[in-house]
Scaffold this motif. Structure first.
Motif, mmCIF file in Angstrom:
data_model
loop_
_atom_site.group_PDB
_atom_site.id
_atom_site.type_symbol
_atom_site.label_atom_id
_atom_site.label_comp_id
_atom_site.label_asym_id
_atom_site.label_seq_id
_atom_site.Cartn_x
_atom_site.Cartn_y
_atom_site.Cartn_z
ATOM 1 N N ASN A 81 0.823 -1.210 0.000
ATOM 2 C CA ASN A 81 0.000 0.000 0.000
ATOM 3 C C ASN A 81 0.856 1.259 0.000
ATOM 4 O OD1 ASN A 81 -2.428 -1.430 0.045
ATOM 5 N ND2 ASN A 81 -2.392 -1.588 2.277
ATOM 6 N N GLU A 82 1.968 1.208 0.735
ATOM 7 C CA GLU A 82 2.909 2.325 0.779
ATOM 8 C C GLU A 82 4.257 1.801 0.293
ATOM 9 O OE1 GLU A 82 2.609 5.090 4.220
ATOM 10 O OE2 GLU A 82 1.338 3.503 5.048
ATOM 11 N N LEU A 83 4.623 2.187 -0.915
ATOM 12 C CA LEU A 83 5.801 1.607 -1.554
ATOM 13 C C LEU A 83 7.036 2.492 -1.449
ATOM 14 C CD1 LEU A 83 6.658 -0.901 -3.091
ATOM 15 C CD2 LEU A 83 5.812 0.130 -5.196
ATOM 16 N N GLY A 84 6.875 3.732 -1.019
ATOM 17 C CA GLY A 84 8.020 4.623 -0.986
ATOM 18 C C GLY A 84 8.317 5.167 -2.366
ATOM 19 N N SER A 85 9.600 5.379 -2.676
ATOM 20 C CA SER A 85 9.953 5.940 -3.981
ATOM 21 C C SER A 85 11.171 5.285 -4.614
ATOM 22 C CB SER A 85 10.196 7.454 -3.854
ATOM 23 O OG SER A 85 11.171 7.721 -2.869
ATOM 24 N N ALA A 86 11.682 4.190 -4.019
ATOM 25 C CA ALA A 86 12.816 3.468 -4.609
ATOM 26 C C ALA A 86 12.846 2.046 -4.055
ATOM 27 C CB ALA A 86 14.137 4.186 -4.302
ATOM 28 N N LEU A 87 13.466 1.149 -4.816
ATOM 29 C CA LEU A 87 13.600 -0.251 -4.413
ATOM 30 C C LEU A 87 15.060 -0.543 -4.077
ATOM 31 C CD1 LEU A 87 11.363 -1.947 -7.149
ATOM 32 C CD2 LEU A 87 10.674 -1.010 -4.918
ATOM 33 N N LEU A 88 15.260 -1.330 -3.024
ATOM 34 C CA LEU A 88 16.607 -1.668 -2.547
ATOM 35 C C LEU A 88 16.738 -3.184 -2.454
ATOM 36 C CD1 LEU A 88 19.351 -0.837 -1.246
ATOM 37 C CD2 LEU A 88 18.140 -0.782 0.956
ATOM 38 N N PRO A 89 17.321 -3.831 -3.463
ATOM 39 C CA PRO A 89 17.485 -5.288 -3.382
ATOM 40 C C PRO A 89 18.547 -5.675 -2.362
ATOM 41 C CG PRO A 89 18.557 -4.421 -5.355
ATOM 42 C CD PRO A 89 17.828 -3.277 -4.729
ATOM 43 N N VAL A 90 18.356 -6.813 -1.713
ATOM 44 C CA VAL A 90 19.352 -7.331 -0.777
ATOM 45 C C VAL A 90 20.619 -7.652 -1.573
ATOM 46 C CG1 VAL A 90 19.942 -9.220 0.783
ATOM 47 C CG2 VAL A 90 17.631 -8.245 0.809
ATOM 48 N N PRO A 91 21.746 -7.047 -1.210
ATOM 49 C CA PRO A 91 22.969 -7.298 -1.985
ATOM 50 C C PRO A 91 23.581 -8.649 -1.650
ATOM 51 C CG PRO A 91 23.464 -5.851 -0.157
ATOM 52 C CD PRO A 91 21.970 -6.086 -0.124
ATOM 53 N N MET A 92 24.397 -9.133 -2.550
ATOM 54 C CA MET A 92 25.089 -10.405 -2.381
ATOM 55 C C MET A 92 26.594 -10.138 -2.496
ATOM 56 S SD MET A 92 24.566 -13.804 -4.748
ATOM 57 C CE MET A 92 22.863 -14.014 -4.267
ATOM 58 N N HIS A 93 27.369 -10.797 -1.673
ATOM 59 C CA HIS A 93 28.820 -10.632 -1.774
ATOM 60 C C HIS A 93 29.300 -11.054 -3.160
ATOM 61 C CE1 HIS A 93 33.129 -11.198 -0.911
ATOM 62 N NE2 HIS A 93 32.935 -10.308 0.046
ATOM 63 N N THR A 94 30.292 -10.345 -3.696
ATOM 64 C CA THR A 94 30.746 -10.598 -5.073
ATOM 65 C C THR A 94 31.188 -12.044 -5.292
ATOM 66 O OG1 THR A 94 32.908 -9.720 -4.427
ATOM 67 C CG2 THR A 94 31.422 -8.216 -5.573
ATOM 68 N N VAL A 95 31.799 -12.651 -4.285
ATOM 69 C CA VAL A 95 32.251 -14.053 -4.436
ATOM 70 C C VAL A 95 31.049 -14.975 -4.620
ATOM 71 C CG1 VAL A 95 33.396 -15.988 -3.292
ATOM 72 C CG2 VAL A 95 34.394 -13.692 -3.169
ATOM 73 N N ARG A 96 30.021 -14.777 -3.794
ATOM 74 C CA ARG A 96 28.824 -15.613 -3.896
ATOM 75 C C ARG A 96 28.062 -15.337 -5.192
ATOM 76 N NH1 ARG A 96 25.102 -16.622 1.236
ATOM 77 N NH2 ARG A 96 26.969 -17.815 1.745
ATOM 78 N N ALA A 97 28.023 -14.068 -5.599
ATOM 79 C CA ALA A 97 27.338 -13.711 -6.844
ATOM 80 C C ALA A 97 28.008 -14.368 -8.040
ATOM 81 C CB ALA A 97 27.312 -12.195 -7.010
#
Length: 199
Positions: A81-97
């Motif tokens: 209902n209240e989404l704000g104005s930006a999305l922030l995905p959970v980051p992943m460490h570069t090694v795991r990514a």
């Protein structure tokens, strides 16, 4: 196909509550009353069970775009209902990514951002953490201390995107960092919730 809907979850973390005891759509679980998380509210309308577990697994570990788009469709059917104005995905460490080949939360955020016409903000994961799957809520909280960094300035209200909320520890740690970086409110929008009874 019958989906495992999370119809009576806690307003803050979406931990399933006893449906018979819920008198309000803003009912809060004991965990959130005793130790309020850094995020304000969560929209997680499915349980991590049955077909949803299979779909998330196919998306996360087989990088299935079909499974990913189905998850996006399910999330878009339950926009906060209240989404704000930006999305922030959970980051992943570069090694795991690199090992997995992609960050599933960032992929979801990009697809959702296109549909709701919101920017996607990137955070950094500073710690290569061991798998959190075997850890309880307190162990996860400790494990995630100092794990994330976000460079501001940030909008006043933003929403974390994730695939599965297990204990809420990741969302809490990332929300705390977002608040430190200048946000005033942080919420969570995810596909599914694993009940704490299963952790």
């Amino acid at each position: 196909m019958q989906l495992p809907w999370n119809d009576s979850g806690c307003f803050r973390c979406k931990e399933p509550l006893d449906a018979g005891g819920v008198a309000s759509v803003q009912a809060v679980c004991g965990h959130c009353r005793e130790q309020p998380p850094a995020f304000t509210a969560a929209t997680v309308e499915l349980l991590f069970e049955g077909p949803i577990r299979a779909l998330v697994h196919d998306f996360k570990f087989n990088a299935s775009p079909r499974a990913g788009m189905l998850l996006v469709e399910l999330m878009m059917a339950n926009v906060p209902n209240e989404l704000g104005s930006a999305l922030l995905p959970v980051p992943m460490h570069t090694v795991r990514a690199r090992k997995r080949g992609f960050n599933q939360s960032y992929w979801l955020a990009t697809q959702l951002g296109r549909q709701v016409e919101f920017p996607v903000i990137k955070a950094e994961c500073l710690k290569q953490q061991p798998s959190q799957r075997t850890l309880n809520r307190n162990e996860r909280m400790h494990n995630l201390m100092g794990a994330f960094r976000i460079n501001g300035p940030l909008p006043k209200h933003l929403t974390i995107i994730d695939d599965v909320v297990t204990t809420g520890a990741t969302g809490h740690a990332l929300a705390r960092e977002a608040l430190r970086a200048g946000a005033q409110r942080v919420d969570i929008w995810a596909v599914a919730r694993t009940p704490l009874i299963h952790n």
